[in-house]
Motif scaffolding. Sequence first.
Motif, mmCIF file in Angstrom:
data_model
loop_
_atom_site.group_PDB
_atom_site.id
_atom_site.type_symbol
_atom_site.label_atom_id
_atom_site.label_comp_id
_atom_site.label_asym_id
_atom_site.label_seq_id
_atom_site.Cartn_x
_atom_site.Cartn_y
_atom_site.Cartn_z
ATOM 1 N N UNK A 122 0.838 -1.198 0.000
ATOM 2 C CA UNK A 122 0.000 0.000 0.000
ATOM 3 C C UNK A 122 0.873 1.247 0.000
ATOM 4 N N UNK A 123 0.335 2.319 -0.564
ATOM 5 C CA UNK A 123 1.036 3.601 -0.584
ATOM 6 C C UNK A 123 0.888 4.278 0.779
ATOM 7 N N UNK A 124 1.923 5.008 1.162
ATOM 8 C CA UNK A 124 1.925 5.701 2.452
ATOM 9 C C UNK A 124 1.514 7.160 2.277
ATOM 10 N N UNK A 125 0.650 7.626 3.183
ATOM 11 C CA UNK A 125 0.239 9.033 3.224
ATOM 12 C C UNK A 125 0.447 9.550 4.643
ATOM 13 N N UNK A 126 0.235 10.843 4.834
ATOM 14 C CA UNK A 126 0.393 11.424 6.166
ATOM 15 C C UNK A 126 -0.629 10.862 7.148
ATOM 16 N N UNK A 127 -1.779 10.470 6.634
ATOM 17 C CA UNK A 127 -2.854 9.963 7.502
ATOM 18 C C UNK A 127 -2.896 8.439 7.585
ATOM 19 N N UNK A 128 -1.970 7.746 6.914
ATOM 20 C CA UNK A 128 -1.973 6.285 6.970
ATOM 21 C C UNK A 128 -1.635 5.669 5.624
ATOM 22 N N UNK A 129 -2.325 4.591 5.295
ATOM 23 C CA UNK A 129 -2.073 3.880 4.050
ATOM 24 C C UNK A 129 -3.262 4.039 3.104
ATOM 25 N N UNK A 130 -2.958 4.011 1.800
ATOM 26 C CA UNK A 130 -4.012 4.235 0.809
ATOM 27 C C UNK A 130 -3.705 3.427 -0.448
ATOM 28 N N UNK A 131 -4.762 2.921 -1.082
ATOM 29 C CA UNK A 131 -4.579 2.182 -2.321
ATOM 30 C C UNK A 131 -3.897 0.841 -2.096
ATOM 31 N N UNK A 132 -3.888 0.033 -3.139
ATOM 32 C CA UNK A 132 -3.244 -1.269 -3.067
ATOM 33 C C UNK A 132 -2.613 -1.599 -4.410
ATOM 34 N N UNK A 133 -1.402 -2.136 -4.371
ATOM 35 C CA UNK A 133 -0.655 -2.431 -5.589
ATOM 36 C C UNK A 133 -0.091 -3.846 -5.514
ATOM 37 N N UNK A 134 0.048 -4.460 -6.678
ATOM 38 C CA UNK A 134 0.620 -5.803 -6.785
ATOM 39 C C UNK A 134 2.013 -5.686 -7.387
ATOM 40 N N UNK A 135 2.983 -6.337 -6.754
ATOM 41 C CA UNK A 135 4.367 -6.316 -7.228
ATOM 42 C C UNK A 135 4.614 -7.535 -8.111
#
Length: 316
Positions: A47-60
């Motif tokens: 997941x991507x990191x933001x100031x308020x936590x985690x957002x979105x989801x990605x597959x590697x």
Amino acid sequence: MVLLRESSKTGKATLIGPLTLEGQYGTTKGIIPHASIIGKPPRARIKAETKSGYNGQYIVQFPTLADYVLLCTRQRTPIYPKDASAIVSMLDISDGDRVLEAGTGNAGLTMYLARAVGQSGKVYTVERNKPILLHAQNLVAQFQRGSLLPNISFHHGDLSNAISETACSIDSSLASKLDFVANDSATDQSDPEDLWKQHGNLIAPLFDGIVLDMPMPWIQLPRVFVFLKLDRFIVCYLPNISQVMQLVRACLRWPLIVEDVIEVDWRSWDVKAAAVRNPENAAQANEINDAMVCRPSHNPMSHTAFLVKLRKCGGI
């Protein structure tokens, strides 16, 4: 290099790397530190990191060669996977073969050729533009940790100079002898490498295939086809039909047979379950569960080039 794919309907993919512990990649949904990717197995979800936590989801994922050619940084338009795979087939090359490529460009075709000839073969690629050649070398080095680099020999300069300063002055007896030596049934014990060293600075004794990605290949053909094994193939990559016509006319003067002229059409389709809202009754809902959507995708591949296949049928 890794492929980062959004876990969404679009599944948008991005190529990122080389990965470093301090590096990071910015997305519309936040920051993805390289450290969160390093060491993860294929298809791991992050997941991507933001100031308020985690957002979105990605597959590697690890990129395929087609992914890499399409998504890597460009300084020239690449030869797309649809054409590259066709060229490999038209050349009829296999493990251990030697191939000459004129026009390295973004090294897309170079890598397809290198994979086809294997570790016991070699691709000799020539590029006139030094910055383009260096960029191509860097791209090859970054794909699968440079696994294809040993299969490729990069050369800077004009094609005729890279092969031989005296190619056009080779007499017919020498050309016939070279073709004879290349034949499996030849009884002559002369070394082709020694013959070439006596008559020019050739980068390989005889080639199993040649690819010319240049606007006027008929200028270079008389200089290069003598270095091709008898009954083997040259493929020319030409965007316009007028170039094809000019090439076919020119081949009438040389022992080259125009075997095929093709245009590769690559059409993707969307085939998936239909999403139908508000069925009127239970019976209709059961039928809807089997409904499918089948249609051409919205991003079809347009014309790229004509591929002209030439077969060498004699010496000079």
